[in-house]
Design an enzyme around this catalytic site. Structure first.
Site, PDB file in Angstrom:
ATOM      1  N   LYS A 180       0.870  -1.182   0.000  1.00  0.00           N
ATOM      2  CA  LYS A 180       0.000   0.000   0.000  1.00  0.00           C
ATOM      3  C   LYS A 180       0.906   1.231   0.000  1.00  0.00           C
ATOM      4  O   LYS A 180       1.448   1.626   1.031  1.00  0.00           O
ATOM      5  CB  LYS A 180      -0.922   0.024   1.228  1.00  0.00           C
ATOM      6  CG  LYS A 180      -1.950   1.155   1.132  1.00  0.00           C
ATOM      7  CD  LYS A 180      -1.874   2.010   2.354  1.00  0.00           C
ATOM      8  CE  LYS A 180      -1.557   3.428   2.329  1.00  0.00           C
ATOM      9  NZ  LYS A 180      -1.638   4.333   1.276  1.00  0.00           N
ATOM     10  N   GLU A 255       9.797   2.381  10.678  1.00  0.00           N
ATOM     11  CA  GLU A 255      10.865   3.368  10.485  1.00  0.00           C
ATOM     12  C   GLU A 255      10.189   4.725  10.432  1.00  0.00           C
ATOM     13  O   GLU A 255       9.341   4.953   9.565  1.00  0.00           O
ATOM     14  CB  GLU A 255      11.644   3.109   9.191  1.00  0.00           C
ATOM     15  CG  GLU A 255      12.497   1.866   9.229  1.00  0.00           C
ATOM     16  CD  GLU A 255      13.513   1.842  10.351  1.00  0.00           C
ATOM     17  OE1 GLU A 255      13.920   2.921  10.835  1.00  0.00           O
ATOM     18  OE2 GLU A 255      13.885   0.734  10.785  1.00  0.00           O
ATOM     19  N   CYS A 289      14.128  11.055   6.106  1.00  0.00           N
ATOM     20  CA  CYS A 289      14.158  10.859   7.560  1.00  0.00           C
ATOM     21  C   CYS A 289      15.589  10.995   8.075  1.00  0.00           C
ATOM     22  O   CYS A 289      15.810  11.225   9.254  1.00  0.00           O
ATOM     23  CB  CYS A 289      13.551   9.520   7.946  1.00  0.00           C
ATOM     24  SG  CYS A 289      14.337   8.153   7.130  1.00  0.00           S
ATOM     25  N   GLU A 390      10.543  17.212  14.063  1.00  0.00           N
ATOM     26  CA  GLU A 390      10.923  16.940  12.681  1.00  0.00           C
ATOM     27  C   GLU A 390      10.167  17.900  11.753  1.00  0.00           C
ATOM     28  O   GLU A 390       8.947  18.018  11.843  1.00  0.00           O
ATOM     29  CB  GLU A 390      10.572  15.489  12.312  1.00  0.00           C
ATOM     30  CG  GLU A 390      10.968  15.154  10.889  1.00  0.00           C
ATOM     31  CD  GLU A 390      10.759  13.685  10.539  1.00  0.00           C
ATOM     32  OE1 GLU A 390       9.646  13.178  10.730  1.00  0.00           O
ATOM     33  OE2 GLU A 390      11.721  13.057  10.061  1.00  0.00           O
TER      34      GLU A 390
HETATM   35  N1  LIG Z   1      10.376   8.543   7.930  1.00  0.00           N
HETATM   36  C1  LIG Z   1      10.106   8.931   6.723  1.00  0.00           C
HETATM   37  O1  LIG Z   1      10.815   8.599   5.821  1.00  0.00           O
HETATM   38  C2  LIG Z   1       8.895   9.735   6.483  1.00  0.00           C
HETATM   39  C3  LIG Z   1       8.426  10.584   7.450  1.00  0.00           C
HETATM   40  N2  LIG Z   1       7.324  11.319   7.221  1.00  0.00           N
HETATM   41  C4  LIG Z   1       6.892  12.252   8.278  1.00  0.00           C
HETATM   42  O2  LIG Z   1       5.490  12.229   8.337  1.00  0.00           O
HETATM   43  C5  LIG Z   1       4.966  13.534   8.152  1.00  0.00           C
HETATM   44  C6  LIG Z   1       3.625  13.440   7.481  1.00  0.00           C
HETATM   45  O3  LIG Z   1       3.723  12.835   6.200  1.00  0.00           O
HETATM   46  P1  LIG Z   1       2.595  11.845   5.727  1.00  0.00           P
HETATM   47  O4  LIG Z   1       2.699  11.557   4.289  1.00  0.00           O
HETATM   48  O5  LIG Z   1       1.274  12.377   6.164  1.00  0.00           O
HETATM   49  O6  LIG Z   1       2.995  10.511   6.522  1.00  0.00           O
HETATM   50  P2  LIG Z   1       2.085   9.308   6.949  1.00  0.00           P
HETATM   51  O7  LIG Z   1       2.729   8.622   8.087  1.00  0.00           O
HETATM   52  O8  LIG Z   1       0.675   9.757   7.096  1.00  0.00           O
HETATM   53  O9  LIG Z   1       2.121   8.359   5.646  1.00  0.00           O
HETATM   54  C7  LIG Z   1       2.991   7.270   5.456  1.00  0.00           C
HETATM   55  C8  LIG Z   1       2.188   6.075   4.921  1.00  0.00           C
HETATM   56  O10 LIG Z   1       1.243   5.685   5.909  1.00  0.00           O
HETATM   57  C9  LIG Z   1      -0.063   5.648   5.342  1.00  0.00           C
HETATM   58  N3  LIG Z   1      -1.049   5.982   6.385  1.00  0.00           N
HETATM   59  C10 LIG Z   1      -1.593   7.185   6.674  1.00  0.00           C
HETATM   60  N4  LIG Z   1      -2.467   7.062   7.704  1.00  0.00           N
HETATM   61  C11 LIG Z   1      -2.456   5.769   8.080  1.00  0.00           C
HETATM   62  C12 LIG Z   1      -3.100   5.034   9.097  1.00  0.00           C
HETATM   63  N5  LIG Z   1      -3.965   5.603   9.934  1.00  0.00           N
HETATM   64  N6  LIG Z   1      -2.811   3.710   9.228  1.00  0.00           N
HETATM   65  C13 LIG Z   1      -1.926   3.111   8.405  1.00  0.00           C
HETATM   66  N7  LIG Z   1      -1.297   3.751   7.403  1.00  0.00           N
HETATM   67  C14 LIG Z   1      -1.540   5.068   7.243  1.00  0.00           C
HETATM   68  C15 LIG Z   1       0.003   6.661   4.215  1.00  0.00           C
HETATM   69  O11 LIG Z   1      -1.045   6.443   3.292  1.00  0.00           O
HETATM   70  C16 LIG Z   1       1.382   6.373   3.658  1.00  0.00           C
HETATM   71  O12 LIG Z   1       1.336   5.232   2.833  1.00  0.00           O
HETATM   72  C17 LIG Z   1       6.047  14.253   7.388  1.00  0.00           C
HETATM   73  O13 LIG Z   1       5.978  15.621   7.583  1.00  0.00           O
HETATM   74  C18 LIG Z   1       7.293  13.664   7.977  1.00  0.00           C
HETATM   75  O14 LIG Z   1       7.600  14.316   9.183  1.00  0.00           O
HETATM   76  C19 LIG Z   1       6.627  11.222   6.045  1.00  0.00           C
HETATM   77  C20 LIG Z   1       7.049  10.392   5.042  1.00  0.00           C
HETATM   78  C21 LIG Z   1       8.258   9.607   5.181  1.00  0.00           C
HETATM   79  O1  LIG Z   2      19.119   8.720   3.433  1.00  0.00           O
HETATM   80  C1  LIG Z   2      18.682   7.805   2.768  1.00  0.00           C
HETATM   81  O2  LIG Z   2      19.263   7.382   1.768  1.00  0.00           O
HETATM   82  C2  LIG Z   2      17.417   7.082   3.164  1.00  0.00           C
HETATM   83  C3  LIG Z   2      16.456   7.965   3.857  1.00  0.00           C
HETATM   84  C4  LIG Z   2      15.231   7.271   4.265  1.00  0.00           C
HETATM   85  O3  LIG Z   2      15.211   6.088   4.477  1.00  0.00           O
HETATM   86  C5  LIG Z   2      13.975   8.015   4.455  1.00  0.00           C
HETATM   87  O4  LIG Z   2      13.971   9.220   4.329  1.00  0.00           O
HETATM   88  O5  LIG Z   2      12.954   7.357   4.716  1.00  0.00           O
END
Ligand SMILES: NC(=O)C1=CN([C@@H]2O[C@H](COP(=O)(O)OP(=O)(O)OC[C@H]3O[C@@H](n4cnc5c(N)ncnc54)[C@H](O)[C@@H]3O)[C@@H](O)[C@H]2O)C=CC1
Ligand SMILES: O=C(O)CCC(=O)C(=O)O
Length: 488
Positions: A180, A255, A289, A390
């Site tokens: 998903k 993660e 991240c 963040e």
């Molecule tokens: N660690 C990382 O690499 C990431 C961190 N983020 C953080 O999250 C913040 C918000 O971004 P979003 O896109 O809204 O992240 P999100 O955590 O809402 O989305 C990530 C995934 O989870 C799914 N999702 C959303 N709500 C869900 C739920 N209740 N249960 C299960 N899955 C669900 C989304 O559809 C997407 O596939 C960003 O500002 C950033 O701080 C966002 C994307 C990647």
């Molecule tokens: O720094 C990278 O290459 C990976 C970063 C990452 O895993 C993320 O932003 O979710």
């Protein structure tokens, strides 16, 4: 039939077929560089679709796990070759869906190819150990078995690499998969799944379902037939996914965020440190991240570092990711832009000094995109919101310190512990940093971002569920150990 039908409409992939959702509804995936451009329409899937996709993955699990690792690996090698052939098209789709520059998108797609090949090879590697039994006539050893059906919930910031670094190990160790993806990058996800479909994976082994996080994401986490769930995204959603899995005894891996520090010591090579800070903090518009967020600089070099940093940040070209010469694309979606804008406002309100950026660019041709200038704050203190939360945007917070001990203490003063780096020539500083820094990834004279596919990746504290992805570490999540005691 492929993933794409009619007017830019992309379908789910269930049991080896491209199918529309029973909801009859679709969701737009738009270009963040121009909100008026629709990249594709993806399925707004329903709970019924979810049941169907999980049932397909469950039905395919037995035959898939019975294949040899090398036979499963052959499918991954084929998928890698197909993705490599389609690299330019997939990368362009990524840039159009989430805004990162085309060279970055190409690099990420090539990384996806390499990850597939790495895990294809894993099918031929050892999965257990022989352990001496206290019974001299017995043979005792460990082997590993797949979990069954793995649900993959992926974010939009690495639309190719993250789904692949979750799906490839799941598959090679004998699991079937339901992906998903984030809706923002669901078209790119469909293209990846097309590569697996063309590689001839048996029906039901790999499946794609798009739709809202609260229905499909949460539905996967709660589904009784999903045996393991792997998630990358926000802290808040990650914890809810983990709790849902835990409540029904499923395995989970999360993660989540980072608030990654870079320390610039008095003896740092300042040019290297400036380049690493900019690349680590601002590439991909700060949406990693592992992005550098807190820049902790020793007093002796503070002014010199700041001057060099600001001069270079001022010259970074913000623009459309497909245009040559663009260094920094837009934020991936409007929410993300609004989040970044509100953190910048908070920084100013709490007394940090804006050195560069801080606003949306004024060029008329950028008006319809989710652009923000790369931003640097001075005089940041550890208690400010921009030093604690963040941001996930192109914002750097400069913090001054007097000693390395103070720098490491400050770097550790965070709820997160994903990655951290230091710029120094001093071996004592380096050793202290390696020992005392609470982060899953510590890098010396290198930027905080940029993980290598063959090494374990994951964070400490609230950055992850304390598990590790990638490299051989992935086997720990995607399999269960069985200890065998054998006697004739
Ligand atoms: N660690 C990382 O690499 C990431 C961190 N983020 C953080 O999250 C913040 C918000 O971004 P979003 O896109 O809204 O992240 P999100 O955590 O809402 O989305 C990530 C995934 O989870 C799914 N999702 C959303 N709500 C869900 C739920 N209740 N249960 C299960 N899955 C669900 C989304 O559809 C997407 O596939 C960003 O500002 C950033 O701080 C966002 C994307 C990647
Ligand atoms: O720094 C990278 O290459 C990976 C970063 C990452 O895993 C993320 O932003 O979710």
């Amino acid at each position: 039939m492929g993933a794409f039908v009619g007017e830019q409409t992309y379908l789910n992939y269930i049991n080896g077929e491209w199918v529309a959702s029973t909801s009859g509804k679709t969701i737009k995936s738009i270009n963040p560089a121009n909100r008026n451009e629709i990249v594709g329409l993806v399925q707004a899937s329903s709970a019924d679709d979810l049941d169907q996709v999980v049932a397909a993955a469950k039905a395919a699990a037995k035959a898939w796990r019975k294949l040899s690792g090398s036979a499963r690996g052959d499918f991954l090698f084929k998928a890698a070759n197909i993705l490599e052939r389609r690299l330019d098209e997939v990368a362009e789709s990524m840039t159009r869906e989430m805004g990162k520059t085309l060279p970055e998108a190409k690099g990420e797609t090539a990384r996806g190819v390499a990850i597939l090949r790495y895990y294809a090879g894993e099918g031929m590697r050892k999965v257990g150990d022989v352990i001496p039994s206290t019974d001299s006539e017995a043979l005792m050893f460990t082997t590993r078995v797949p979990l069954g059906v793995v649900g993959v919930i992926s974010p939009w910031n690495f639309p190719v690499a993250i789904p692949i670094w979750k799906m490839a190990p799941a598959l090679i160790y004998g699991n079937t998969v339901v992906l998903k993806p984030a809706t923002e990058t669901a078209v790119t996800a469909a293209k990846i799944i097309e590569c697996f479909a063309e590689a001839g994976l048996p029906a039901g082994v790999i499946n794609l379902i798009t739709g809202s996080g609260s229905i499909i994401g949460q539905g996967l986490a709660e589904h009784k037939d999903i045996n393991g769930i792997t998630f990358t995204g926000s802290n808040q959603v990650g914890k809810a996914v983990g709790q849902a899995a835990l409540a029904r005894g499923a395995k989970y891996q999360l993660e989540m965020g980072g608030k990654n520090p870079v320390i610039i010591a008095d003896d740092a090579n300042l040019d290297l440190a400036v380049d690493g800070t900019i690349s680590g903090g601002l590439k991909s518009t700060g949406q990693k991240c592992t992005a550098t967020s807190r820049v902790i600089v020793m007093r002796g070099v503070y002014e010199a570092f700041k001057e060099k940093l600001v001069a270079k940040v001022q010259d970074l070209k913000v623009g459309h990711g497909l245009e040559q010469g663009t260094w920094l694309g837009p934020c991936a979606n409007e929410n993300q832009l609004n989040t970044v804008v509100s953190y910048i406002a908070k920084g100013i309100e709490e007394g940090a000094e804006l050195l560069v950026g801080g606003a949306r660019p004024e060029q008329a041709d950028l008006a319809d995109g989710f652009y923000i200038q790369p931003t640097v704050f001075d005089k940041v203190t550890a208690d400010m919101t921009i030093a604690r939360e963040e941001i996930f945007g192109p914002v750097l917070a400069l913090i001054q310190v007097d000693t390395i001990e103070e720098a490491i203490e400050l770097a550790n003063d965070s709820d997160y512990g994903l990655s951290a780096s230091i710029y120094t020539q001093n071996i004592g500083n380096i050793l202290s940093f390696i020992q005392d820094m609470d982060a899953g990834l510590v890098r010396i004279n290198a930027e905080t971002a940029g993980v290598e596919l063959q090494a374990p990746f994951g964070g400490m504290k609230q950055s992850s569920s304390h598990s590790r992805e990638q490299g051989q570490a992935a086997i720990e999540f995607y399999t269960a150990i069985k200890t065998v005691f054998l006697k004739g």
